[in-house]
Design a protein around this motif. Structure first.
Motif, PDB file in Angstrom:
ATOM      1  N   SER A  74      -1.568  10.043  -8.435  1.00  0.00           N
ATOM      2  CA  SER A  74      -0.568   9.256  -9.434  1.00  0.00           C
ATOM      3  C   SER A  74       0.470   8.534  -8.618  1.00  0.00           C
ATOM      4  O   SER A  74       0.795   8.758  -7.327  1.00  0.00           O
ATOM      5  CB  SER A  74      -0.197  10.224 -10.726  1.00  0.00           C
ATOM      6  N   ALA A  75       1.358   7.709  -9.303  1.00  0.00           N
ATOM      7  CA  ALA A  75       2.556   7.300  -8.720  1.00  0.00           C
ATOM      8  C   ALA A  75       3.438   8.411  -8.244  1.00  0.00           C
ATOM      9  O   ALA A  75       4.131   7.974  -7.175  1.00  0.00           O
ATOM     10  CB  ALA A  75       3.394   6.560  -9.863  1.00  0.00           C
ATOM     11  N   ALA A 103     -14.032   3.468  -6.927  1.00  0.00           N
ATOM     12  CA  ALA A 103     -14.151   2.903  -8.041  1.00  0.00           C
ATOM     13  C   ALA A 103     -13.386   3.227  -9.424  1.00  0.00           C
ATOM     14  O   ALA A 103     -13.243   2.240 -10.195  1.00  0.00           O
ATOM     15  CB  ALA A 103     -15.903   2.867  -8.381  1.00  0.00           C
ATOM     16  N   ALA A 104     -12.809   4.395  -9.560  1.00  0.00           N
ATOM     17  CA  ALA A 104     -12.154   4.783 -10.451  1.00  0.00           C
ATOM     18  C   ALA A 104     -10.805   3.894 -10.884  1.00  0.00           C
ATOM     19  O   ALA A 104     -10.207   3.420  -9.924  1.00  0.00           O
ATOM     20  CB  ALA A 104     -11.569   6.365 -10.526  1.00  0.00           C
ATOM     21  N   SER A 105     -10.273   3.735 -12.247  1.00  0.00           N
ATOM     22  CA  SER A 105      -9.271   2.991 -12.285  1.00  0.00           C
ATOM     23  C   SER A 105      -7.782   3.623 -12.361  1.00  0.00           C
ATOM     24  O   SER A 105      -7.037   3.064 -12.487  1.00  0.00           O
ATOM     25  CB  SER A 105      -9.499   2.325 -13.516  1.00  0.00           C
ATOM     26  N   CYS A 106      -7.904   4.969 -12.673  1.00  0.00           N
ATOM     27  CA  CYS A 106      -6.780   5.697 -12.993  1.00  0.00           C
ATOM     28  C   CYS A 106      -5.894   5.928 -11.522  1.00  0.00           C
ATOM     29  O   CYS A 106      -6.619   5.871 -10.557  1.00  0.00           O
ATOM     30  CB  CYS A 106      -7.043   7.196 -13.458  1.00  0.00           C
ATOM     31  N   TYR A 149      -9.064   8.278  14.662  1.00  0.00           N
ATOM     32  CA  TYR A 149      -8.885   7.564  13.536  1.00  0.00           C
ATOM     33  C   TYR A 149      -7.387   7.763  13.030  1.00  0.00           C
ATOM     34  O   TYR A 149      -7.008   9.003  12.856  1.00  0.00           O
ATOM     35  CB  TYR A 149      -9.751   8.299  12.253  1.00  0.00           C
ATOM     36  N   MET A 150      -6.830   6.673  12.983  1.00  0.00           N
ATOM     37  CA  MET A 150      -5.302   6.911  12.699  1.00  0.00           C
ATOM     38  C   MET A 150      -5.129   5.891  11.427  1.00  0.00           C
ATOM     39  O   MET A 150      -5.641   4.457  11.451  1.00  0.00           O
ATOM     40  CB  MET A 150      -4.302   6.701  13.548  1.00  0.00           C
ATOM     41  N   GLU A 151      -4.303   6.182  10.406  1.00  0.00           N
ATOM     42  CA  GLU A 151      -4.037   5.391   9.371  1.00  0.00           C
ATOM     43  C   GLU A 151      -2.555   5.280   9.268  1.00  0.00           C
ATOM     44  O   GLU A 151      -1.899   6.370   9.263  1.00  0.00           O
ATOM     45  CB  GLU A 151      -4.719   5.732   8.002  1.00  0.00           C
ATOM     46  N   ARG A 152      -1.921   4.238   8.333  1.00  0.00           N
ATOM     47  CA  ARG A 152      -0.582   4.147   7.781  1.00  0.00           C
ATOM     48  C   ARG A 152      -0.666   4.895   6.401  1.00  0.00           C
ATOM     49  O   ARG A 152      -1.521   4.813   5.863  1.00  0.00           O
ATOM     50  CB  ARG A 152      -0.140   2.800   7.685  1.00  0.00           C
ATOM     51  N   GLY A 153       0.410   5.554   6.365  1.00  0.00           N
ATOM     52  CA  GLY A 153       0.633   6.282   4.990  1.00  0.00           C
ATOM     53  C   GLY A 153       0.946   5.226   3.807  1.00  0.00           C
ATOM     54  O   GLY A 153       1.156   4.299   4.201  1.00  0.00           O
ATOM     55  N   ARG A 154       0.961   5.915   2.622  1.00  0.00           N
ATOM     56  CA  ARG A 154       1.292   4.918   1.572  1.00  0.00           C
ATOM     57  C   ARG A 154       2.645   4.269   1.460  1.00  0.00           C
ATOM     58  O   ARG A 154       2.873   2.963   1.263  1.00  0.00           O
ATOM     59  CB  ARG A 154       1.082   5.893   0.188  1.00  0.00           C
ATOM     60  N   SER A 155       3.556   5.083   2.182  1.00  0.00           N
ATOM     61  CA  SER A 155       5.069   4.411   2.304  1.00  0.00           C
ATOM     62  C   SER A 155       4.899   3.364   3.490  1.00  0.00           C
ATOM     63  O   SER A 155       6.050   2.524   3.363  1.00  0.00           O
ATOM     64  CB  SER A 155       6.072   5.546   2.602  1.00  0.00           C
ATOM     65  N   GLY A 156       4.116   3.221   4.274  1.00  0.00           N
ATOM     66  CA  GLY A 156       4.141   2.147   5.197  1.00  0.00           C
ATOM     67  C   GLY A 156       4.951   2.748   6.613  1.00  0.00           C
ATOM     68  O   GLY A 156       4.897   2.182   7.589  1.00  0.00           O
ATOM     69  N   SER A 157       5.657   3.996   6.512  1.00  0.00           N
ATOM     70  CA  SER A 157       6.449   4.329   7.608  1.00  0.00           C
ATOM     71  C   SER A 157       5.749   5.478   8.304  1.00  0.00           C
ATOM     72  O   SER A 157       6.299   6.100   9.340  1.00  0.00           O
ATOM     73  CB  SER A 157       7.894   4.532   7.037  1.00  0.00           C
ATOM     74  N   GLY A 158       4.748   6.137   7.731  1.00  0.00           N
ATOM     75  CA  GLY A 158       4.075   7.169   8.026  1.00  0.00           C
ATOM     76  C   GLY A 158       2.937   6.964   8.859  1.00  0.00           C
ATOM     77  O   GLY A 158       2.270   5.973   8.600  1.00  0.00           O
ATOM     78  N   LEU A 159       2.348   7.696   9.623  1.00  0.00           N
ATOM     79  CA  LEU A 159       1.148   7.779  10.376  1.00  0.00           C
ATOM     80  C   LEU A 159       0.288   9.372  10.076  1.00  0.00           C
ATOM     81  O   LEU A 159       0.844  10.139  10.274  1.00  0.00           O
ATOM     82  CB  LEU A 159       1.191   7.541  11.710  1.00  0.00           C
ATOM     83  N   ILE A 189      -4.669  14.436   1.361  1.00  0.00           N
ATOM     84  CA  ILE A 189      -3.973  13.568   2.259  1.00  0.00           C
ATOM     85  C   ILE A 189      -4.399  12.091   1.631  1.00  0.00           C
ATOM     86  O   ILE A 189      -5.481  11.627   1.336  1.00  0.00           O
ATOM     87  CB  ILE A 189      -4.606  13.629   3.612  1.00  0.00           C
ATOM     88  N   ILE A 190      -3.421  11.326   1.241  1.00  0.00           N
ATOM     89  CA  ILE A 190      -3.539   9.922   0.661  1.00  0.00           C
ATOM     90  C   ILE A 190      -3.847   9.298   1.704  1.00  0.00           C
ATOM     91  O   ILE A 190      -3.430   9.100   2.955  1.00  0.00           O
ATOM     92  CB  ILE A 190      -2.256   9.339  -0.013  1.00  0.00           C
TER      93      ILE A 190
END
Length: 217
Positions: A74-75, A103-106, A149-159, A189-190
């Motif tokens: 969720s948000a 594919a889920a919309s929630c 494998y490394m990704e940006r977190g949802r906030s854009g400031s985390g890894l 983990i998001i």
């Protein structure tokens, strides 16, 4: 036998059902009714979600997408089942496969549930990116660990750095600007966007807790 061909409306038609638009419809109207407008919106949204899910799947290691460990969120970062109900990191029945979750919309997106049996550990570098650049303290940790494998977190400031390995207990460390967390069980983990140039696979990280701890001494 005579075949009767249904005549096509002479005037403007609905983009959804191809029926005639109301006589008093605006010149830029595209739909004959609110139900057609809403149906078209839902169709566009489904198509966009499927496109995004397909693109993301190509950027997430198969080692992760191949396991039914996926939830929505969720948000407020609460884990959700694909039907929008609450999901639990302790209840595998509330998780789903990647395709279904994507594919889920929630909710706002997808997350992966860490379980001890999978031996996957995530190192979370919080507030590690500023102005699009990785901060020196975070870069030093990344350089000292195997390429993975490394990704940006949802906030854009985390890894998030993903490894094959395990830790007995999750841990959160704060020392000045350094903010590091690592987990391998009962945590979700998001999953964000893969950092370009990083491998599409998980590297081995033996004795993960001691290896990470040594970097922070």
């Amino acid at each position: 036998m005579t075949t009767t061909v249904k005549a096509r409306p002479a005037g403007p038609v609905c983009d959804r059902c191809t029926g005639p638009l109301p006589l008093l419809a605006r010149s830029d109207a595209r739909f004959c009714s609110s139900s057609c407008r809403q149906a078209a919106y839902r169709a566009r949204r489904r198509a966009e979600q499927q496109r995004v899910a397909g693109e993301q799947a190509s950027r997430v290691p198969a080692e992760l997408t191949g396991r039914a460990r996926w939830v929505r969120f969720s948000a407020t970062k609460v884990p959700l089942r694909t039907d929008g109900r609450f999901a639990s990191v302790n209840d595998p029945s509330s998780w789903s496969d990647y395709a279904t979750a994507a594919a889920a919309s929630c909710g706002e997106g997808v997350g992966y549930v860490l379980t001890a049996g999978d031996r996957i550990v995530v190192v979370d570098l919080d507030h590690a990116v500023e102005g699009g650049r990785i901060l020196p303290w975070a870069q030093a940790i990344i350089d000292a660990l195997p390429a993975t494998y490394m990704e940006r977190g949802r906030s854009g400031s985390g890894l998030h750095l993903w490894f094959r390995g395990a830790v007995d207990h999750g841990r959160r460390i704060r020392r000045g600007e350094v903010a590091v967390e690592f987990y391998s069980d009962r945590r979700y983990i998001i999953v964000g966007d893969r950092v370009p140039g990083t491998p599409l696979e998980l590297a081995e990280l033996p004795q993960a807790a001691s290896a990470i701890g040594a970097l922070l001494e």
